[in-house]
Design an enzyme around this catalytic site. Structure first.
Site, PDB file in Angstrom:
ATOM      1  N   PHE A  88       0.856  -1.176   0.000  1.00 55.73           N
ATOM      2  CA  PHE A  88       0.000   0.000   0.000  1.00 55.73           C
ATOM      3  C   PHE A  88       0.898   1.234   0.000  1.00 55.73           C
ATOM      4  CE2 PHE A  88      -2.623   3.238   2.234  1.00 55.73           C
ATOM      5  CZ  PHE A  88      -3.578   3.364   1.256  1.00 55.73           C
ATOM      6  N   ASP A 159       6.658  -2.448   8.637  1.00 53.31           N
ATOM      7  CA  ASP A 159       5.306  -1.949   8.380  1.00 53.31           C
ATOM      8  C   ASP A 159       4.397  -3.123   8.703  1.00 53.31           C
ATOM      9  OD1 ASP A 159       2.819  -1.304   7.411  1.00 53.31           O
ATOM     10  OD2 ASP A 159       3.566  -0.254   5.631  1.00 53.31           O
ATOM     11  N   HIS A 162      -0.589  -4.981   8.543  1.00 52.33           N
ATOM     12  CA  HIS A 162      -1.408  -6.186   8.319  1.00 52.33           C
ATOM     13  C   HIS A 162      -1.130  -7.268   9.355  1.00 52.33           C
ATOM     14  CE1 HIS A 162      -1.107  -5.186   3.682  1.00 52.33           C
ATOM     15  NE2 HIS A 162      -1.655  -4.218   4.370  1.00 52.33           N
ATOM     16  N   GLN A 185      -7.053   1.345  10.753  1.00 57.11           N
ATOM     17  CA  GLN A 185      -8.026   1.860   9.792  1.00 57.11           C
ATOM     18  C   GLN A 185      -9.185   0.857   9.713  1.00 57.11           C
ATOM     19  OE1 GLN A 185      -7.630   0.158   6.547  1.00 57.11           O
ATOM     20  NE2 GLN A 185      -9.452   1.148   5.715  1.00 57.11           N
ATOM     21  N   LYS A 188      -8.711  -2.869   8.829  1.00 57.57           N
ATOM     22  CA  LYS A 188      -7.598  -3.604   9.433  1.00 57.57           C
ATOM     23  C   LYS A 188      -8.085  -4.591  10.505  1.00 57.57           C
ATOM     24  CE  LYS A 188      -4.700  -1.929   6.655  1.00 57.57           C
ATOM     25  NZ  LYS A 188      -4.040  -0.643   6.548  1.00 57.57           N
ATOM     26  N   ARG A 217       6.228  18.523  22.992  1.00 63.47           N
ATOM     27  CA  ARG A 217       5.947  18.998  24.335  1.00 63.47           C
ATOM     28  C   ARG A 217       6.010  17.873  25.370  1.00 63.47           C
ATOM     29  NH1 ARG A 217       0.400  22.429  25.491  1.00 63.47           N
ATOM     30  NH2 ARG A 217       1.234  23.514  27.299  1.00 63.47           N
ATOM     31  N   TYR A 224       4.626  25.705  27.862  1.00 61.09           N
ATOM     32  CA  TYR A 224       4.883  25.720  26.425  1.00 61.09           C
ATOM     33  C   TYR A 224       6.347  25.501  26.087  1.00 61.09           C
ATOM     34  CZ  TYR A 224       0.086  26.984  26.290  1.00 61.09           C
ATOM     35  OH  TYR A 224      -1.274  26.938  26.456  1.00 61.09           O
ATOM     36  N   ARG A 234      -1.648  12.789  18.125  1.00 63.03           N
ATOM     37  CA  ARG A 234      -2.198  12.091  19.296  1.00 63.03           C
ATOM     38  C   ARG A 234      -3.516  11.376  18.975  1.00 63.03           C
ATOM     39  NH1 ARG A 234      -0.815  17.254  21.727  1.00 63.03           N
ATOM     40  NH2 ARG A 234      -3.002  17.776  21.352  1.00 63.03           N
TER      41      ARG A 234
HETATM   42  C1  PLP Z   1      -3.300   0.465   5.795  1.00 60.59           C
HETATM   43  C2  PLP Z   1      -1.833   0.503   5.526  1.00 60.59           C
HETATM   44  C3  PLP Z   1      -1.027   1.579   5.956  1.00 60.59           C
HETATM   45  C4  PLP Z   1      -1.555   2.886   6.446  1.00 60.59           C
HETATM   46  O1  PLP Z   1      -2.488   2.876   7.403  1.00 60.59           O
HETATM   47  P1  PLP Z   1      -3.609   4.026   7.553  1.00 60.59           P
HETATM   48  O2  PLP Z   1      -4.064   3.844   8.946  1.00 60.59           O
HETATM   49  O3  PLP Z   1      -4.658   3.748   6.537  1.00 60.59           O
HETATM   50  O4  PLP Z   1      -2.947   5.350   7.349  1.00 60.59           O
HETATM   51  C5  PLP Z   1       0.346   1.446   5.812  1.00 60.59           C
HETATM   52  N1  PLP Z   1       0.899   0.375   5.245  1.00 60.59           N
HETATM   53  C6  PLP Z   1       0.164  -0.648   4.780  1.00 60.59           C
HETATM   54  C7  PLP Z   1       0.861  -1.822   4.164  1.00 60.59           C
HETATM   55  C8  PLP Z   1      -1.226  -0.602   4.883  1.00 60.59           C
HETATM   56  O5  PLP Z   1      -1.961  -1.599   4.384  1.00 60.59           O
END
Ligand code: PLP
Length: 386
Positions: A88, A159, A162, A185, A188, A217, A224, A234
């Protein structure tokens, strides 16, 4: 055309009283951001514990999780980040947004995960980090990658968008010694609609990340004092409350998806012209985000027509990711000094997979055995018809 009555699959996302109660609990705290409430803090502790990591930091989404991790690991102008060409777009976009060059390398034809030999060949003095993606929750070759990483002195950033709950040789994602970024997301494996998290094996980097994700911060700052460059990434209390509930379902859902994929992949493998995604046997637990299969040699238009047929027959089917170097976005900033065709030439597997691969939403794998048979039959009929 009207969709035929297809097999019934569970809906996604799933929720019940646990999420409902959690939302009310967050609401009634009176404070709805992490600095005032306890849901984000609790979620971070629970998520870190479940993945065997020292620290977790919850953020706004998975793309921001990657950006934050990349920034903390030193990606920026003048650096290169090695990414799989089949992923992705956030994997490369996050690096490019920081001013780094994203260098796509090929994936393996069976697991669709980054190819270790291709990674080794792409390392230059400017390489700041290597980003494997555990495609569809089937783990990348973490042994080979760890070796390359140690030899080159270039860290890994997983990453793991998944790979919630996945394991490599008995080790959870947070126990593999590298930073890992997750997404929550809507589609997921656990979700609050949007959301993300980063696991850190290292306390110092975690503390820096905390500052960066909160405008630089310190936690208890009242004057500040912005110690370091950052942004507001956040997570809010409502998202964390829902994710705490979602986390409790994860193990059971992974077990069920694993069982169903064993059956479905066997059925798919018996169809002429269909090759299901293969898992590395050293990964003792795949999380199965998406059920993926290839139709090697099929023309892209035929693959797309096949997906349309599957959708008409009631399957939540999709064409697989486009190779990142075949998107316009990839070339806007932070692209390597190569042409798309030159990259394609050294990424033959990515080029083929992005044309011949189909994926089904993981809710298919939460259905019963009967539905696996029905799914395979629909696919067999569609393959014979296109
Ligand atoms: C979904 C996804 C992301 C990004 O996630 P979001 O929460 O949609 O920004 C990053 N890497 C891979 C492989 C993804 O499938």
């Amino acid at each position: 055309m009207h969709a035929r009555q297809g097999p019934e699959f569970p809906r996604w996302p799933q929720y019940d009283e646990t999420e409902r109660d959690s939302l009310i609990r967050a609401l009634e705290q009176g404070q709805w951001w992490r600095m005032g409430g306890d849901e984000v803090n609790s979620f971070e502790r629970e998520f870190a514990a479940q993945h065997g990591a020292e620290h977790a930091l919850a953020v706004t989404n998975g793309t921001h999780a990657l950006e934050l991790a990349l920034q903390c690991m030193g990606a920026g102008p003048g650096t290169e980040v090695i990414v799989p060409a089949f992923t992705f777009i956030s994997s490369s976009q996050a690096a490019q947004r920081l001013g780094a060059v994203a260098v796509p390398v090929d994936v393996r034809p069976d697991t669709y995960c980054i190819d270790a030999a291709a990674v080794a060949a792409a390392i230059t003095p400017r390489t700041r980090l290597i980003m494997p993606v555990h495609m569809a929750g089937l783990m990348a070759d973490m042994d080979a990658l760890a070796k390359i990483s140690a030899e080159a002195g270039v860290p890994l950033l997983q990453d793991a968008a998944h790979a919630h709950g996945a394991r490599w040789q008995g080790k959870r994602v947070g126990e593999l010694g590298s930073v890992a970024a997750f997404s929550f997301q809507n589609g997921k494996l656990m979700t609050a609609g949007e959301g993300g998290a980063v696991l850190f094996p290292d306390t110092e980097m975690y503390e820096t990340a905390f500052l960066r994700h909160s405008c630089g911060r310190p936690r208890d700052d009242r004057r500040y004092l912005h110690r370091i460059a950052g942004s507001n990434l956040r997570m809010n209390e409502f998202s964390a409350a829902v994710l705490r509930a979602q986390l409790r379902r994860l193990d059971e859902q992974i077990a069920l998806r694993g069982k169903r994929w064993t059956l479905l992949s066997r059925l798919l493998g018996a169809i002429d012209g269909v090759v299901p995604q293969g898992g590395d046997v050293r990964a003792d637990r795949h999380s199965h985000y998406m059920a993926m299969f290839r139709l090697p040699g099929i023309a892209e238009e035929k693959r797309n027509a096949l997906v349309d047929r599957l959708v008409d027959a009631g399957l939540p089917a999709f064409a697989a990711f486009r190779a990142i170097y075949r998107t316009e976005a990839f070339w806007e900033i932070g692209a390597p000094g190569e042409t798309p065709d030159a990259i394609a030439e050294r990424c033959p597997n990515t080029d083929a997979i992005s044309r011949d691969c189909v994926w089904l939403h993981h809710r298919v794998l939460l259905a019963g055995e009967r539905e696996m048979h029905a799914t395979a039959e629909i696919i067999a009929d569609a393959v014979a018809a296109v």
